[in-house]
Motif scaffolding. Structure first.
Motif, short mmCIF file in Angstrom:
data_model
loop_
_atom_site.label_atom_id
_atom_site.label_comp_id
_atom_site.label_asym_id
_atom_site.label_seq_id
_atom_site.Cartn_x
_atom_site.Cartn_y
_atom_site.Cartn_z
N ARG A 157 -15.29 -7.86 -1.80
CA ARG A 157 -13.72 -7.88 -1.65
C ARG A 157 -13.41 -7.02 -0.22
N HIS A 158 -12.52 -7.60 0.36
CA HIS A 158 -12.19 -6.64 1.66
C HIS A 158 -10.39 -6.74 1.57
N ARG A 159 -9.82 -5.48 1.71
CA ARG A 159 -8.62 -5.27 1.72
C ARG A 159 -7.85 -5.56 3.31
N ARG A 160 -6.89 -6.36 3.30
CA ARG A 160 -6.41 -6.59 4.56
C ARG A 160 -4.89 -6.48 4.53
N ARG A 161 -4.21 -5.90 5.75
CA ARG A 161 -2.90 -5.91 5.57
C ARG A 161 -2.26 -7.22 6.20
N ASN B 182 1.02 -1.18 -0.12
CA ASN B 182 0.07 0.02 0.10
C ASN B 182 0.99 1.26 0.16
N GLN C 286 -0.79 -5.85 1.43
CA GLN C 286 -1.92 -6.02 1.51
C GLN C 286 -2.51 -7.20 0.62
N VAL C 287 -3.55 -7.87 1.10
CA VAL C 287 -4.36 -8.87 -0.04
C VAL C 287 -5.72 -8.46 0.04
N GLY C 288 -6.22 -8.84 -0.98
CA GLY C 288 -7.72 -8.89 -1.27
C GLY C 288 -8.44 -10.19 -0.77
#
Length: 158
Positions: A50-54, A35, A41-43
């Motif tokens: 879709r949720h982006r998460r570190r 980022n 980060q991944v989706g």
């Protein structure tokens, strides 16, 4: 896979995170992308959304438990933002994490080139008419940084 552990990601059926800092979806290993801050980060998908998460947060939650309190962040022990191995992560008070690794304000930011006295001097000399270009050259920063300091968009706490 010799010593690597896998833990399901809560709230995302079919996804797992490894102690090596990799994230796997239902069919394959996910590609992580940095980022703006340099953290990977991944989706993840759940119910079509879709949720982006570190990645570091997913690993810390899986291998070190839930966030102890809202004022805690994940700390990369070796200060390498894309090293998301569980052994390199820990929960730490957000204020301490910023103070000892960057992201903090002013001299608490590890990347700071200026001291508080420099900021005060830049503002004093700018008020007397010295240009941002000249001030930047004298203090070893860009003219844009000087402009931000003078307009209090940077170092606003001084």
């Amino acid at each position: 896979m010799g010593g690597v552990s896998f833990v399901p990601i809560e709230g995302f059926p079919g996804y797992v995170v490894s102690s090596d800092g990799d994230v796997y979806g239902p069919r394959k290993k996910l590609s992580a992308h940095p980022n703006r801050g340099g953290y990977l980060q991944v989706g993840l998908y759940n119910r079509g959304a879709r949720h982006r998460r570190r990645v570091h947060t997913l690993v810390a939650e899986a291998f070190h438990g839930p966030r102890p309190a809202p004022d805690f962040d994940v700390d990369h022990v070796n200060r390498v933002r894309d090293d998301n191995r569980a052994s390199n992560l820990r929960w730490r008070l957000a204020a301490d994490n910023r103070r000892y690794g960057g992201g903090g304000k002013g001299v608490d930011n590890a990347n700071s080139r200026l001291a508080e006295a420099d900021v005060r001097e830049i503002r004093r000399r700018a008020a007397l008419g010295e240009t941002c270009t000249d001030l930047g050259r004298n203090f070893g920063v860009t003219k844009t940084m000087v402009s931000f300091i003078v307009r209090r968009k940077s170092w606003s706490h001084i």
